[in-house]
Design a protein around this motif. Structure first.
Motif, PDB file in Angstrom:
ATOM      1  N   PRO A 162      52.377  36.078 -39.570  1.00 36.76           N
ATOM      2  CA  PRO A 162      52.253  36.242 -38.107  1.00 36.76           C
ATOM      3  C   PRO A 162      51.076  37.126 -37.733  1.00 36.76           C
ATOM      4  O   PRO A 162      50.599  37.939 -38.526  1.00 36.76           O
ATOM      5  N   LEU A 163      50.627  36.977 -36.495  1.00 31.95           N
ATOM      6  CA  LEU A 163      49.580  37.830 -35.953  1.00 31.95           C
ATOM      7  C   LEU A 163      50.214  39.038 -35.266  1.00 31.95           C
ATOM      8  O   LEU A 163      51.193  38.891 -34.532  1.00 31.95           O
ATOM      9  N   TYR A 164      49.654  40.226 -35.504  1.00 32.57           N
ATOM     10  CA  TYR A 164      50.173  41.442 -34.894  1.00 32.57           C
ATOM     11  C   TYR A 164      49.035  42.246 -34.285  1.00 32.57           C
ATOM     12  O   TYR A 164      47.894  42.190 -34.758  1.00 32.57           O
ATOM     13  N   ASP A 165      49.337  43.001 -33.253  1.00 32.49           N
ATOM     14  CA  ASP A 165      48.380  43.931 -32.673  1.00 32.49           C
ATOM     15  C   ASP A 165      48.627  45.321 -33.248  1.00 32.49           C
ATOM     16  O   ASP A 165      49.760  45.810 -33.223  1.00 32.49           O
ATOM     17  N   PHE A 166      47.571  45.945 -33.742  1.00 32.04           N
ATOM     18  CA  PHE A 166      47.706  47.300 -34.281  1.00 32.04           C
ATOM     19  C   PHE A 166      47.848  48.295 -33.131  1.00 32.04           C
ATOM     20  O   PHE A 166      47.071  48.274 -32.180  1.00 32.04           O
ATOM     21  N   VAL A 167      48.858  49.166 -33.217  1.00 37.36           N
ATOM     22  CA  VAL A 167      49.086  50.183 -32.202  1.00 37.36           C
ATOM     23  C   VAL A 167      48.600  51.539 -32.699  1.00 37.36           C
ATOM     24  O   VAL A 167      47.686  52.140 -32.146  1.00 37.36           O
ATOM     25  N   THR A 168      49.197  52.019 -33.770  1.00 45.40           N
ATOM     26  CA  THR A 168      48.782  53.290 -34.359  1.00 45.40           C
ATOM     27  C   THR A 168      49.462  53.460 -35.702  1.00 45.40           C
ATOM     28  O   THR A 168      50.408  52.740 -36.024  1.00 45.40           O
ATOM     29  N   HIS A 169      48.966  54.397 -36.491  1.00 45.34           N
ATOM     30  CA  HIS A 169      49.631  54.720 -37.751  1.00 45.34           C
ATOM     31  C   HIS A 169      50.851  55.593 -37.469  1.00 45.34           C
ATOM     32  O   HIS A 169      50.805  56.478 -36.606  1.00 45.34           O
ATOM     33  N   ARG A 170      51.932  55.346 -38.172  1.00 42.85           N
ATOM     34  CA  ARG A 170      53.120  56.186 -38.030  1.00 42.85           C
ATOM     35  C   ARG A 170      52.840  57.562 -38.637  1.00 42.85           C
ATOM     36  O   ARG A 170      52.128  57.679 -39.635  1.00 42.85           O
ATOM     37  N   THR A 171      53.426  58.592 -38.042  1.00 43.48           N
ATOM     38  CA  THR A 171      53.198  59.956 -38.513  1.00 43.48           C
ATOM     39  C   THR A 171      54.470  60.653 -38.984  1.00 43.48           C
ATOM     40  O   THR A 171      54.426  61.806 -39.397  1.00 43.48           O
ATOM     41  N   GLN A 172      55.610  59.936 -38.934  1.00 40.75           N
ATOM     42  CA  GLN A 172      56.878  60.590 -39.293  1.00 40.75           C
ATOM     43  C   GLN A 172      56.853  61.140 -40.716  1.00 40.75           C
ATOM     44  O   GLN A 172      57.319  62.259 -40.975  1.00 40.75           O
ATOM     45  N   LEU A 173      56.330  60.353 -41.657  1.00 42.59           N
ATOM     46  CA  LEU A 173      56.345  60.796 -43.061  1.00 42.59           C
ATOM     47  C   LEU A 173      55.493  62.045 -43.237  1.00 42.59           C
ATOM     48  O   LEU A 173      55.932  63.019 -43.868  1.00 42.59           O
ATOM     49  N   LEU A 174      54.292  62.035 -42.700  1.00 43.23           N
ATOM     50  CA  LEU A 174      53.399  63.188 -42.855  1.00 43.23           C
ATOM     51  C   LEU A 174      53.985  64.430 -42.193  1.00 43.23           C
ATOM     52  O   LEU A 174      53.934  65.531 -42.751  1.00 43.23           O
ATOM     53  N   ARG A 175      54.567  64.265 -41.004  1.00 41.58           N
ATOM     54  CA  ARG A 175      55.140  65.412 -40.304  1.00 41.58           C
ATOM     55  C   ARG A 175      56.345  65.968 -41.057  1.00 41.58           C
ATOM     56  O   ARG A 175      56.536  67.178 -41.163  1.00 41.58           O
ATOM     57  N   GLY A 176      57.173  65.059 -41.589  1.00 42.58           N
ATOM     58  CA  GLY A 176      58.367  65.489 -42.313  1.00 42.58           C
ATOM     59  C   GLY A 176      58.038  66.269 -43.573  1.00 42.58           C
ATOM     60  O   GLY A 176      58.623  67.330 -43.836  1.00 42.58           O
ATOM     61  N   PHE A 177      57.062  65.771 -44.347  1.00 45.19           N
ATOM     62  CA  PHE A 177      56.711  66.456 -45.584  1.00 45.19           C
ATOM     63  C   PHE A 177      55.846  67.682 -45.333  1.00 45.19           C
ATOM     64  O   PHE A 177      55.807  68.594 -46.164  1.00 45.19           O
ATOM     65  N   TYR A 178      55.160  67.722 -44.201  1.00 43.34           N
ATOM     66  CA  TYR A 178      54.441  68.941 -43.818  1.00 43.34           C
ATOM     67  C   TYR A 178      55.431  70.103 -43.694  1.00 43.34           C
ATOM     68  O   TYR A 178      55.172  71.223 -44.159  1.00 43.34           O
ATOM     69  N   LYS A 179      56.570  69.834 -43.075  1.00 43.01           N
ATOM     70  CA  LYS A 179      57.592  70.870 -42.900  1.00 43.01           C
ATOM     71  C   LYS A 179      58.220  71.259 -44.233  1.00 43.01           C
ATOM     72  O   LYS A 179      58.501  72.438 -44.483  1.00 43.01           O
ATOM     73  N   LYS A 180      58.453  70.267 -45.104  1.00 40.16           N
ATOM     74  CA  LYS A 180      59.041  70.570 -46.415  1.00 40.16           C
ATOM     75  C   LYS A 180      58.086  71.415 -47.256  1.00 40.16           C
ATOM     76  O   LYS A 180      58.499  72.346 -47.949  1.00 40.16           O
ATOM     77  N   GLU A 181      56.795  71.098 -47.197  1.00 41.93           N
ATOM     78  CA  GLU A 181      55.821  71.881 -47.962  1.00 41.93           C
ATOM     79  C   GLU A 181      55.699  73.301 -47.427  1.00 41.93           C
ATOM     80  O   GLU A 181      55.404  74.234 -48.185  1.00 41.93           O
ATOM     81  N   ALA A 182      55.925  73.470 -46.128  1.00 44.87           N
ATOM     82  CA  ALA A 182      55.877  74.821 -45.549  1.00 44.87           C
ATOM     83  C   ALA A 182      56.954  75.701 -46.184  1.00 44.87           C
ATOM     84  O   ALA A 182      56.748  76.901 -46.394  1.00 44.87           O
ATOM     85  N   ILE A 183      58.104  75.119 -46.501  1.00 48.92           N
ATOM     86  CA  ILE A 183      59.180  75.870 -47.156  1.00 48.92           C
ATOM     87  C   ILE A 183      58.750  76.259 -48.568  1.00 48.92           C
ATOM     88  O   ILE A 183      58.979  77.390 -49.022  1.00 48.92           O
ATOM     89  N   ASP A 184      58.105  75.322 -49.292  1.00 51.55           N
ATOM     90  CA  ASP A 184      57.604  75.622 -50.636  1.00 51.55           C
ATOM     91  C   ASP A 184      56.595  76.771 -50.611  1.00 51.55           C
ATOM     92  O   ASP A 184      56.654  77.687 -51.432  1.00 51.55           O
ATOM     93  N   LYS A 185      55.672  76.711 -49.657  1.00 51.53           N
ATOM     94  CA  LYS A 185      54.617  77.732 -49.596  1.00 51.53           C
ATOM     95  C   LYS A 185      55.171  79.088 -49.209  1.00 51.53           C
ATOM     96  O   LYS A 185      54.740  80.114 -49.734  1.00 51.53           O
ATOM     97  N   SER A 186      56.155  79.078 -48.307  1.00 51.05           N
ATOM     98  CA  SER A 186      56.787  80.341 -47.921  1.00 51.05           C
ATOM     99  C   SER A 186      57.515  80.951 -49.110  1.00 51.05           C
ATOM    100  O   SER A 186      57.459  82.168 -49.343  1.00 51.05           O
ATOM    101  N   PHE A 187      58.193  80.100 -49.893  1.00 52.81           N
ATOM    102  CA  PHE A 187      58.911  80.578 -51.074  1.00 52.81           C
ATOM    103  C   PHE A 187      57.944  81.129 -52.113  1.00 52.81           C
ATOM    104  O   PHE A 187      58.175  82.189 -52.704  1.00 52.81           O
ATOM    105  N   ALA A 188      56.829  80.402 -52.351  1.00 55.58           N
ATOM    106  CA  ALA A 188      55.843  80.864 -53.326  1.00 55.58           C
ATOM    107  C   ALA A 188      55.246  82.195 -52.904  1.00 55.58           C
ATOM    108  O   ALA A 188      55.010  83.073 -53.736  1.00 55.58           O
ATOM    109  N   SER A 189      55.028  82.356 -51.600  1.00 53.25           N
ATOM    110  CA  SER A 189      54.484  83.611 -51.094  1.00 53.25           C
ATOM    111  C   SER A 189      55.451  84.768 -51.313  1.00 53.25           C
ATOM    112  O   SER A 189      55.047  85.866 -51.697  1.00 53.25           O
TER     113      SER A 189
END
Length: 263
Positions: A137-164
């Motif tokens: 099928p033909l589709y129109d591109f709207v935008t890239h999803r950001t849920q995955l990047l935002r979710g793992f950004y928060k998880k990595e923040a916990i790792d970095k806080s713990f390492a600190s």
């Protein structure tokens, strides 16, 4: 095929006759890279499964498919042998420096191509075309999803806080457990996610992500401090504009490179 209007799928499977074949969508913007006509690689982002890495560790077989979602019907398949370079290895760092690493990135998958299939022709003379896309099928591109990047950004923040906090404890002369001890993995972190979700494949193949080996602390090149924008990945408007411009250039480069692969 432009990057924004191309869907990328990867397919792999275990050696067992009763094992499950896996098909996965791959990456987000700027994850796929062409080295030359015989080699490509992509940044493998964390997910709820670990089929890709587990299967590649066992047998290396992989097929990547590009599917055009607008314009002329077009499909390109890259048949190859994949190698996994985990986060924290020298090979990973050479391909994905901290400045460009995406949140949740867990490996670089390098693929040595031995055959290309497209609607025009196969790379081997005398073989029939293997792809067309006439029913896609033909589709129109709207935008890239950001849920995955935002979710793992928060998880990595916990790792970095713990390492600190561990570094602060060591500076104060307190005894700190090693990273190999899973009791020191903070809940809700990316490392905890890897241990819970990425230990084994559906068929029980080991991925090596159930072992807390000597990986460096999770980091990215740009630190934006506390996330006060609901998980926004970019630091400011300039970064967003730069990222957009880079995406346009990368899309053009991928299109030209794929044209070379087909030729």
């Amino acid at each position: 095929m432009g990057q924004e209007t191309t869907h990328i799928l990867g397919s792999f499977g275990p050696l067992s006759a009763h094992g499950h074949i896996n098909v996965s969508p791959k990456g987000t913007a700027d994850c796929f890279h062409v080295v030359n006509s015989k080699q490509v690689w992509y940044e493998d982002l964390s997910g709820s499964g670990i089929e890709t890495i587990s299967h590649l560790r066992e047998n290396g077989r992989i097929t990547v498919m590009f599917c055009a979602l607008d314009g002329p019907p077009r499909i390109v398949r890259l048949f190859g042998v994949g190698t996994v370079h985990e986060y924290g290895t020298p090979e990973y760092d050479a391909l994905i420096p901290a400045a460009t690493r995406k949140p949740g990135s867990r490996a670089a998958i390098v693929i040595d191509i031995y055959q290309v299939g497209s609607v025009q022709r196969s790379i081997h003379a005398g073989t029939k075309p293997q792809s067309c896309g006439f029913a896609v099928p033909l589709y129109d591109f709207v935008t890239h999803r950001t849920q995955l990047l935002r979710g793992f950004y928060k998880k990595e923040a916990i790792d970095k806080s713990f390492a600190s906090s561990c570094e602060d404890s060591e500076a104060d002369g307190e005894r700190v457990k090693t990273a190999r001890d899973t009791e020191t993995v903070p809940p809700g972190s990316l490392r905890a996610y890897w241990l819970l979700k990425n230990a084994r494949s559906l068929d029980g193949l080991q991925s090596n992500f159930d072992k807390e080996g000597p990986r460096p602390p999770l980091r990215r090149g740009t630190e934006s401090g506390d996330d006060k924008s609901g998980g926004q990945v970019f630091v400011d408007g300039k970064s967003l504009a730069l990222g957009f411009a880079f995406g346009v250039v990368a899309a053009s480069a991928v299109t030209r490179a794929l044209g070379k692969l087909q030729g």
